[in-house]
Design an enzyme around this catalytic site. Sequence first.
Site, short mmCIF file in Angstrom:
data_model
loop_
_atom_site.label_atom_id
_atom_site.label_comp_id
_atom_site.label_asym_id
_atom_site.label_seq_id
_atom_site.Cartn_x
_atom_site.Cartn_y
_atom_site.Cartn_z
N GLU A 284 0.85 -1.19 0.00
CA GLU A 284 0.00 0.00 0.00
C GLU A 284 0.88 1.25 0.00
O GLU A 284 1.96 1.27 0.61
CB GLU A 284 -0.88 -0.03 1.25
CG GLU A 284 -1.73 1.21 1.48
CD GLU A 284 -2.36 1.25 2.87
OE1 GLU A 284 -3.40 1.90 3.01
OE2 GLU A 284 -1.79 0.63 3.80
N LYS A 346 -9.75 0.79 -2.22
CA LYS A 346 -10.06 0.38 -0.85
C LYS A 346 -11.49 0.72 -0.50
O LYS A 346 -11.94 1.87 -0.64
CB LYS A 346 -9.09 1.08 0.12
CG LYS A 346 -9.19 0.64 1.56
CD LYS A 346 -8.12 1.30 2.42
CE LYS A 346 -8.12 0.81 3.85
NZ LYS A 346 -7.06 1.45 4.66
N CYS A 397 -4.61 -3.03 3.91
CA CYS A 397 -4.32 -2.64 5.29
C CYS A 397 -5.41 -3.07 6.27
O CYS A 397 -5.70 -4.25 6.37
CB CYS A 397 -4.05 -1.13 5.35
SG CYS A 397 -3.11 -0.61 6.81
#
Length: 544
Positions: A284, A346, A397
């Site tokens: 990321e 995301k 994440c």
Amino acid sequence: MAVSARAGAVGALRLVCSAIAGLGLAWAFPPHNSYWLAVPSIAVFTLCLWRRGAWGAALIAAVYGAAFFLPLISWMRVVGDDAWVMLSLICVFWVVLTGVMVALVTRLPLWPLWAACCWNVGEYLRDHIPWGGFAWGRLAFSQADSPLVFLSTVGGAPLVTFSVALLGALLAAATLRLWPALGGSPRWGQLPERSARRAAGALVLAAGVVLAALATSGVSVLPQPGSESSVTAAVVQGNVPRAGLGFLGNPRDVLDNHIRATKQLAADVAAGLEPAPEFVVWPENTSDFDPYANPVIAADIQSAVDAIGAPVLVGAVMTNPADSTTVLNVGIVWNPGSGPAQRYAKRHPVPFGEYIPFRDVLSKLIDRFALIPRDFAAGDTPGVLTLGPATVGDVICFEVADDQVVRDAITGGGRLLVVQTNNATYGYTGQPEQQLAITRLRSVEHGRATLVAATSGVSAIISTRGQVTDLLPEFVAGSLVASVTQTDSLTMSDRLGERPELTLVALGLLAALFALMRRRLGSSSTGRPAGRGTSPTAQEIDVR
């Protein structure tokens, strides 16, 4: 006066025991990794809550929750002590709700079952409220090294949480039954044969839960028509200039580090030191520059991709095409020669980390929010991406803690699980190890080999049984190359989806509501206030 003093001493003892039990639960999680502490922690907490009134239970639960969450997420102090305390208090609120519900249901037959369901209620609410919730600290996430983790293949993380809570409640029930024989309060009488049988029954049931987990460990992926194939994959960890909030330093340095590490991997492949990967995963935020808007950045990324000669999943930040005032946190499939192709945005951005609720008001009060000049928008499609011969389910994440996001990436067609993450802010705090433990559970839950790519660590290759087969420690540049198996098979957890969790939540809510109504009706008939706890007799302790 003597009775009052004794009651006060007992109340203080409950609070002390709750605090110790809360610390014990925190120590069940990484980096301490004492997973076995979770069950006795729940048992002690349950004993402290035993038939307490609402206010007493709330106080006990608040102490327990604070003793648990303050050390567990102490890594938030990197952001600020205010953020650490506020997030902990939000989590403690849900522990208080759980504690009050547990205290209520201890008055019902079969109460250990309902008490365990109450933990699912509290975790479900905390996972969703507010602003999409905060799933860190679920009981299941402490069990990556425990046999109980294999129950996730049947009912996901919620079933693991339920099992931990049930074992704790059964241990508490057995303790209550055996208490007189252990020298407990004579008011509870001698240990009758019926009590002994029920104590033994509680312990046998607890052993059954563990045996079920061990049995499940042999079938982590339940048979379903599908295919398997091996693919050689690489994870690149380029490292960052420094740990903490200023980890980026010059953002260009992070990108250059990953380009350099990828070209070094290409040189190692050419020298025969490593097998040629069929695809590569970058972390990321590898590029904090929009590669679609910056041709220099795009060209530099392309040079690394062409050097390795395989598709690279590039973590980047880009302007949101639908709203230029916001940005997207994306994983971009970058092909040799042809450049960017598919991308995943995301879906669960982090409040106050990637977007600011009530920005107009809060940004005037908290200068730190200036570090987030534009809000990250949420993506709307699962991260199923094609990387050469592989089809991966990508999550970014903190999304790895979100049941639905991970499940969608697998049931949508992901044959491998990929976690792109940037934990540089929380280096050397224990947070990367906690996230890795969550990822290990996900590997078992979905029966998928998993690739974790982190800017500064911990990057890892994880087997379908949750074992770390290779790892790069924090703040070390390097790469991992491994042959991993991708599969179409789905676990029972994948096929059942949310149904096990919703069933457990519904049972917990119904049990608490029934206990509340029963208590209020009882207090109305006796004239005794409903909110006051009582000391039970041996005949009242019911684990039927």
